[in-house]
Design a protein around this motif. Structure first.
Motif, PDB file in Angstrom:
ATOM      1  N   UNK A 113       5.170  -1.429  16.777  1.00 16.12           N
ATOM      2  CA  UNK A 113       5.277   0.631  16.363  1.00 16.12           C
ATOM      3  C   UNK A 113       5.499   0.681  15.107  1.00 16.12           C
ATOM      4  N   UNK A 114       4.870   1.801  14.585  1.00 15.94           N
ATOM      5  CA  UNK A 114       5.028   3.108  13.982  1.00 15.94           C
ATOM      6  C   UNK A 114       5.638   3.759  13.411  1.00 15.94           C
ATOM      7  N   UNK A 115       6.640   3.791  13.261  1.00 17.52           N
ATOM      8  CA  UNK A 115       8.257   5.063  13.086  1.00 17.52           C
ATOM      9  C   UNK A 115       6.273   6.591  13.009  1.00 17.52           C
ATOM     10  N   UNK A 116       7.329   7.130  13.047  1.00 14.57           N
ATOM     11  CA  UNK A 116       6.467   8.924  13.131  1.00 14.57           C
ATOM     12  C   UNK A 116       7.639   9.419  11.878  1.00 14.57           C
ATOM     13  N   UNK A 117       6.452  10.252  11.388  1.00 11.72           N
ATOM     14  CA  UNK A 117       6.644  10.666  10.037  1.00 11.72           C
ATOM     15  C   UNK A 117       6.523  12.047   9.883  1.00 11.72           C
ATOM     16  N   UNK A 118       8.320  12.723  10.567  1.00 17.61           N
ATOM     17  CA  UNK A 118       8.248  14.241  10.311  1.00 17.61           C
ATOM     18  C   UNK A 118       7.596  15.402   9.203  1.00 17.61           C
ATOM     19  N   UNK A 119       7.537  16.043   8.998  1.00 19.22           N
ATOM     20  CA  UNK A 119       7.686  16.954   8.139  1.00 19.22           C
ATOM     21  C   UNK A 119       7.481  18.133   8.206  1.00 19.22           C
TER      22      UNK A 119
END
Length: 247
Positions: A34-40
């Protein structure tokens, strides 16, 4: 006053969306590959003619953190861990080509090779990889799927197909709500002929649990601060109304 409330409310919505993304990361802390989500969050200004009417905060998942996760040996012959920045191609339930680093593979009762979520593994031809029933299956370092007939133990293993291993370098990727990566517009990534996998091992999620918990606390505090701003705006408005009534 209206502008302050509008801005604070939009920031609350962004903070809630951030909490959802962080919660999803935490829920997948033990999901292989799993690749963690990047939130902006970025400001979005609404303009009315030549004047700036309001500014609001707009937050969304902008992509995925592609940092590598820890690789653990499993001893399972169909477990693979992609090396470098290589991605494994899968077929989504809707038939689209999607990508992941999740490599916990198995063979279904119908002979279809799939991962732990039941998604079909794609071969280099673009079709799902299938294997004959009763054969022993192994995966070579270049992704070639090998099959051996138990009835002929001395016969060499035969190459059935080759898992589609692709390189994301130079290509735009987006992360869907299903946590898989895909090319915008339904495109496909090019095959990487130099891609390698480590067999008998799985790459773990790159989510750092402690750090993610801190992010969740920070997002909750941000939400509470915006709520406080709206409360203060209401108190100021009430005070102004009382002053006007005295007049």
């Amino acid at each position: 006053m209206d502008r302050m409330i509008y801005t604070a409310l939009s920031s609350m919505n962004a903070a809630m969306d951030r909490q959802r993304a962080i919660a999803n990361n935490l829920a997948n802390a033990s999901t292989p590959g799993f690749r963690q989500e990047v939130f902006a969050v970025k400001p979005a200004t609404l303009r009315d003619g030549s004047i700036e009417a309001r500014a609001m905060a707009r937050g969304s998942v902008r992509g995925a953190d592609m940092a590598a996760g820890r690789v653990n040996a499993t001893g399972q012959p169909l477990d693979i861990a992609a090396q470098g920045d290589t991605l494994i191609a899968y077929q989504s339930p809707g038939g689209a080509e999607i990508y992941s680093r999740r490599g916990d593979l198995s063979v279904s009762a119908t002979g279809l090779m799939e991962n732990g979520e039941g998604l079909a593994v794609l071969g280099e031809s673009g079709a799902p990889v299938t294997v004959p029933a009763g054969f022993r299956i192994a995966i070579a370092e270049d992704g070639t799927v090998l099959a051996s007939d138990p009835a002929a133990p001395d016969a060499p293993a035969q190459a059935l197909d080759k898992i589609k291993l692709v390189s994301p370098e130079g290509s735009q990727l987006v992360k869907g709500i299903d946590s898989f990566l895909q090319v915008p517009g339904g495109g496909a990534l090019p095959i990487d002929p130099t891609a390698q996998v480590t067999t008998g091992a799985l790459e773990q999620s790159n989510v750092q649990t402690a750090e993610t918990l801190v992010q969740m606390i920070d997002a909750q505090r941000a939400f509470e601060q915006r709520a406080k701003i709206i409360q203060t705006a209401g108190e100021i408005d009430e005070a102004a109304s009382r002053l006007m009534g005295m007049g």
